[in-house]
Scaffold this motif. Sequence first.
Motif, PDB file in Angstrom:
ATOM      1  N   SER A  55       0.816  -1.221   0.000  1.00 32.48           N
ATOM      2  CA  SER A  55       0.000   0.000   0.000  1.00 32.48           C
ATOM      3  C   SER A  55       0.844   1.262   0.000  1.00 32.48           C
ATOM      4  CB  SER A  55      -0.898   0.007   1.246  1.00 32.48           C
ATOM      5  OG  SER A  55      -1.639  -1.164   1.341  1.00 32.48           O
ATOM      6  N   PRO A  56       1.424   1.633  -1.138  1.00 34.02           N
ATOM      7  CA  PRO A  56       2.240   2.846  -1.152  1.00 34.02           C
ATOM      8  C   PRO A  56       1.455   4.107  -0.836  1.00 34.02           C
ATOM      9  CG  PRO A  56       2.092   1.865  -3.364  1.00 34.02           C
ATOM     10  CD  PRO A  56       1.415   0.924  -2.416  1.00 34.02           C
ATOM     11  N   LEU A  57       0.179   4.155  -1.219  1.00 35.22           N
ATOM     12  CA  LEU A  57      -0.615   5.356  -0.939  1.00 35.22           C
ATOM     13  C   LEU A  57      -0.970   5.431   0.546  1.00 35.22           C
ATOM     14  CD1 LEU A  57      -2.950   5.393  -4.079  1.00 35.22           C
ATOM     15  CD2 LEU A  57      -1.088   6.978  -3.561  1.00 35.22           C
ATOM     16  N   ALA A  58      -1.544   4.372   1.080  1.00 33.29           N
ATOM     17  CA  ALA A  58      -1.978   4.406   2.482  1.00 33.29           C
ATOM     18  C   ALA A  58      -0.791   4.567   3.424  1.00 33.29           C
ATOM     19  CB  ALA A  58      -2.745   3.132   2.816  1.00 33.29           C
ATOM     20  N   GLU A  59       0.361   3.981   3.095  1.00 34.33           N
ATOM     21  CA  GLU A  59       1.506   4.052   4.006  1.00 34.33           C
ATOM     22  C   GLU A  59       2.175   5.419   4.013  1.00 34.33           C
ATOM     23  OE1 GLU A  59       2.565   1.801   6.341  1.00 34.33           O
ATOM     24  OE2 GLU A  59       0.722   0.727   5.856  1.00 34.33           O
ATOM     25  N   GLN A  60       1.740   6.323   3.110  1.00 33.06           N
ATOM     26  CA  GLN A  60       2.271   7.689   3.164  1.00 33.06           C
ATOM     27  C   GLN A  60       1.954   8.349   4.502  1.00 33.06           C
ATOM     28  OE1 GLN A  60       1.887  10.008  -0.891  1.00 33.06           O
ATOM     29  NE2 GLN A  60       0.104   8.729  -0.563  1.00 33.06           N
ATOM     30  N   GLY A  64       5.515   8.823   4.626  1.00 30.89           N
ATOM     31  CA  GLY A  64       5.799   9.959   3.746  1.00 30.89           C
ATOM     32  C   GLY A  64       6.074   9.539   2.311  1.00 30.89           C
ATOM     33  N   PRO A  65       6.468  10.531   1.475  1.00 30.46           N
ATOM     34  CA  PRO A  65       6.591  10.274   0.037  1.00 30.46           C
ATOM     35  C   PRO A  65       7.720   9.301  -0.340  1.00 30.46           C
ATOM     36  CG  PRO A  65       7.201  12.544   0.588  1.00 30.46           C
ATOM     37  CD  PRO A  65       6.647  11.941   1.820  1.00 30.46           C
ATOM     38  N   GLN A  66       8.794   9.251   0.453  1.00 23.94           N
ATOM     39  CA  GLN A  66       9.885   8.330   0.106  1.00 23.94           C
ATOM     40  C   GLN A  66       9.420   6.876   0.211  1.00 23.94           C
ATOM     41  OE1 GLN A  66      13.442   8.753  -1.020  1.00 23.94           O
ATOM     42  NE2 GLN A  66      12.603   6.737  -1.514  1.00 23.94           N
ATOM     43  N   VAL A  67       8.659   6.596   1.265  1.00 26.19           N
ATOM     44  CA  VAL A  67       8.117   5.241   1.415  1.00 26.19           C
ATOM     45  C   VAL A  67       7.206   4.916   0.228  1.00 26.19           C
ATOM     46  CG1 VAL A  67       6.425   3.915   2.778  1.00 26.19           C
ATOM     47  CG2 VAL A  67       8.393   4.959   3.895  1.00 26.19           C
ATOM     48  N   ALA A  68       6.414   5.906  -0.190  1.00 27.99           N
ATOM     49  CA  ALA A  68       5.541   5.671  -1.349  1.00 27.99           C
ATOM     50  C   ALA A  68       6.369   5.369  -2.599  1.00 27.99           C
ATOM     51  CB  ALA A  68       4.652   6.887  -1.581  1.00 27.99           C
ATOM     52  N   VAL A 116      -2.805  11.472   2.655  1.00 27.42           N
ATOM     53  CA  VAL A 116      -2.800  10.353   1.697  1.00 27.42           C
ATOM     54  C   VAL A 116      -3.229  10.877   0.331  1.00 27.42           C
ATOM     55  CG1 VAL A 116      -3.714   8.047   1.186  1.00 27.42           C
ATOM     56  CG2 VAL A 116      -3.293   8.710   3.543  1.00 27.42           C
ATOM     57  N   PRO A 117      -2.373  11.695  -0.321  1.00 23.91           N
ATOM     58  CA  PRO A 117      -2.781  12.174  -1.644  1.00 23.91           C
ATOM     59  C   PRO A 117      -2.931  10.986  -2.595  1.00 23.91           C
ATOM     60  CG  PRO A 117      -0.497  12.819  -1.136  1.00 23.91           C
ATOM     61  CD  PRO A 117      -1.051  12.169   0.084  1.00 23.91           C
ATOM     62  N   GLY A 118      -3.934  11.078  -3.440  1.00 21.20           N
ATOM     63  CA  GLY A 118      -4.139   9.991  -4.401  1.00 21.20           C
ATOM     64  C   GLY A 118      -5.369   9.158  -4.101  1.00 21.20           C
ATOM     65  N   ALA A 119      -5.965   9.339  -2.897  1.00 16.28           N
ATOM     66  CA  ALA A 119      -7.180   8.581  -2.586  1.00 16.28           C
ATOM     67  C   ALA A 119      -8.353   9.186  -3.360  1.00 16.28           C
ATOM     68  CB  ALA A 119      -7.451   8.643  -1.086  1.00 16.28           C
ATOM     69  N   GLN A 120      -9.125   8.344  -4.040  1.00  9.86           N
ATOM     70  CA  GLN A 120     -10.251   8.837  -4.867  1.00  9.86           C
ATOM     71  C   GLN A 120     -11.583   8.550  -4.175  1.00  9.86           C
ATOM     72  OE1 GLN A 120      -9.906   6.745  -8.649  1.00  9.86           O
ATOM     73  NE2 GLN A 120      -7.673   6.842  -8.487  1.00  9.86           N
ATOM     74  N   ARG A 121     -12.335   9.601  -3.925  1.00  7.34           N
ATOM     75  CA  ARG A 121     -13.644   9.446  -3.278  1.00  7.34           C
ATOM     76  C   ARG A 121     -14.575   8.617  -4.159  1.00  7.34           C
ATOM     77  NH1 ARG A 121     -17.425  11.789   0.529  1.00  7.34           N
ATOM     78  NH2 ARG A 121     -18.783   9.973   0.586  1.00  7.34           N
ATOM     79  N   LEU A 122     -15.308   7.673  -3.556  1.00  4.43           N
ATOM     80  CA  LEU A 122     -16.256   6.844  -4.310  1.00  4.43           C
ATOM     81  C   LEU A 122     -17.673   7.178  -3.883  1.00  4.43           C
ATOM     82  CD1 LEU A 122     -14.502   3.355  -3.946  1.00  4.43           C
ATOM     83  CD2 LEU A 122     -14.561   4.770  -6.006  1.00  4.43           C
ATOM     84  N   GLU A 123     -18.553   7.354  -4.852  1.00  3.77           N
ATOM     85  CA  GLU A 123     -19.974   7.475  -4.531  1.00  3.77           C
ATOM     86  C   GLU A 123     -20.433   6.155  -3.926  1.00  3.77           C
ATOM     87  OE1 GLU A 123     -21.618  10.211  -4.707  1.00  3.77           O
ATOM     88  OE2 GLU A 123     -19.874  11.204  -5.578  1.00  3.77           O
ATOM     89  N   GLU A 124     -21.486   6.238  -3.109  1.00  5.77           N
ATOM     90  CA  GLU A 124     -21.941   5.034  -2.403  1.00  5.77           C
ATOM     91  C   GLU A 124     -22.292   3.897  -3.378  1.00  5.77           C
ATOM     92  OE1 GLU A 124     -24.399   6.131   0.872  1.00  5.77           O
ATOM     93  OE2 GLU A 124     -24.962   4.027   1.223  1.00  5.77           O
ATOM     94  N   ALA A 125     -22.927   4.266  -4.497  1.00  2.02           N
ATOM     95  CA  ALA A 125     -23.331   3.226  -5.454  1.00  2.02           C
ATOM     96  C   ALA A 125     -22.102   2.544  -6.064  1.00  2.02           C
ATOM     97  CB  ALA A 125     -24.185   3.846  -6.564  1.00  2.02           C
ATOM     98  N   ARG A 126     -21.080   3.343  -6.338  1.00  2.00           N
ATOM     99  CA  ARG A 126     -19.849   2.787  -6.917  1.00  2.00           C
ATOM    100  C   ARG A 126     -19.157   1.863  -5.909  1.00  2.00           C
ATOM    101  NH1 ARG A 126     -16.136   1.243 -10.037  1.00  2.00           N
ATOM    102  NH2 ARG A 126     -14.121   2.285 -10.250  1.00  2.00           N
ATOM    103  N   LEU A 127     -19.144   2.298  -4.640  1.00  2.00           N
ATOM    104  CA  LEU A 127     -18.543   1.476  -3.585  1.00  2.00           C
ATOM    105  C   LEU A 127     -19.281   0.141  -3.479  1.00  2.00           C
ATOM    106  CD1 LEU A 127     -16.559   1.174  -1.212  1.00  2.00           C
ATOM    107  CD2 LEU A 127     -18.225   2.338   0.236  1.00  2.00           C
ATOM    108  N   GLN A 128     -20.579   0.185  -3.503  1.00  2.00           N
ATOM    109  CA  GLN A 128     -21.372  -1.049  -3.393  1.00  2.00           C
ATOM    110  C   GLN A 128     -21.162  -1.938  -4.612  1.00  2.00           C
ATOM    111  OE1 GLN A 128     -23.385  -2.657  -1.119  1.00  2.00           O
ATOM    112  NE2 GLN A 128     -22.490  -1.235   0.367  1.00  2.00           N
ATOM    113  N   ALA A 129     -20.971  -1.298  -5.780  1.00  2.00           N
ATOM    114  CA  ALA A 129     -20.733  -2.098  -6.990  1.00  2.00           C
ATOM    115  C   ALA A 129     -19.371  -2.796  -6.912  1.00  2.00           C
ATOM    116  CB  ALA A 129     -20.793  -1.194  -8.229  1.00  2.00           C
TER     117      ALA A 129
END
Length: 420
Positions: A55-60, A64-68, A116-129
């Motif tokens: 998880s390079p994004l979550a572990e930021q 930080g960015p070097q770990v990513a 955590v730059p790079g996380a994309q918000r999901l609409e509820e319907a998309r998350l459920q899909a």
Amino acid sequence: MARIAIAGAGLAGRLFAWALARAGHAVTVVDAAAGPFTRFDATGPAAFSAAGMLSPLAEQEQGGPQVAAWGWRSLQLWQGIVAALAPAAVPFRREGSLLLAHRGDLGTAQRVLAVVPGAQRLEEARLQALEPALAPGLQGWLLADEGLIAPVAAMEALYEATVNVTTAPLSQPVVWCWNSPAAAVRPGVVELENGACLHADWAIDTRGLGAAPALPVRGVRGEIVTLSLPSHGLARPVRLLHPRHRVYLVPRTPDEVAVGASEIESEDRSPVSLRSAVELMAAAHSVLPALAEARIVRLDRHLRPALPDNLPRAECEPGLLRLNGLYRHGWLLAPALVEQLLDEAGLAQVAQVAQVAHGAQVAQVAHGAQVANTAHLANAAPFAGLAGLGGITGLATLIKSTESLGSSPSSSPLFPEPSP
Ligand SMILES: Cc1cc2nc3c(=O)[nH]c(=O)nc-3n(C[C@H](O)[C@H](O)[C@H](O)COP(=O)(O)OP(=O)(O)OC[C@H]3O[C@@H](n4cnc5c(N)ncnc54)[C@H](O)[C@@H]3O)c2cc1C
């Protein structure tokens, strides 16, 4: 061809051993553990107990960015490593992961998302899909391209690939010595606790917690639960952003989910506490309601090797490499850091496979990382210090396999790049 002596057969040690053996170097590994496999009893490598999230994004958030950056490189490398090992045997996926929050915890979620730059918000319907088995009403963010690897399968495959040497690019097996704790690692020398010494061109220290007190490494306790639930329906790893409980769920197979992990500043290796087990499983159930009927397969714990700044330390000096402090992201970082160190050491070039003679000459010239005071291979006594099976058996196998070696250089890369 260089002679390599590695102290520590955990994740970092196995990656070094595998890559260097593929490059034609003569590798010996010593480890304090009783053997190459795990009993899930908090001894041996922490790597067996890991969830395997890449998880390079979550572990930021923590690294930080070097770990990513190391993480993204490792993801590329894992793809090639797994393909070279046995793709069917080492489950590896890159379908992204999800951050989740209950509605009441959006404040906590926002604080994490800010780092955590790079996380994309999901609409509820998309998350459920994407994940229909999740509880309704959760807020979700996609961490695209993050990955997942199966730690136990990968650890076993890295070992197996270096002992069952029948095909190129490995030209000779790695010598593995169990029950052989190293007391010190110096340039060109791994000194065992029983006083015996392995001499090599390069010594590599990957002892994790065993490197203390030479390194200020400490253990950070992590507890993890494995649950069985036929067709649980979870497709990708998910992390719950909660003010008190940071819990993730990792689908290991269609019928098995790992729930982890506590993070406790303690070197206590005793079994999982009731409190941790309850908190992990309650949080997991709030995310995936079907887990109510899951069965508890295993409660496991281990210590993550961490340095004071919680960042990895990769050091190269003549005759000595050190990799430690992989903390909570060893699977995420190890391939990139191993690659970087081998490059710095000039070991990234594929070695010329030496034409070797028989008997003791093989042990001392072709293999080289011989046990000090060993005058002749036929005399087993000097190897008695290497209580593990690797000492004698490994060298004997090595001699057998090297008898037929030619002198043609190998053309395989140190780490295989994945096909595009
Ligand atoms: C519960 C849990 C979950 C985790 N989840 C993840 C995850 O999802 N993603 C991720 O990236 N990381 C995760 N990690 C972290 C990861 O497992 C570690 O960062 C990684 O195992 C560290 O690798 P290492 O090779 O440095 O140490 P280890 O894997 O601990 O290996 C050290 C080796 O050195 C040997 N040794 C010790 N002393 C000596 C000695 N004196 N002489 C010789 N050998 C010695 C040990 O027996 C062992 O084989 C998790 C860890 C835990 C505990």
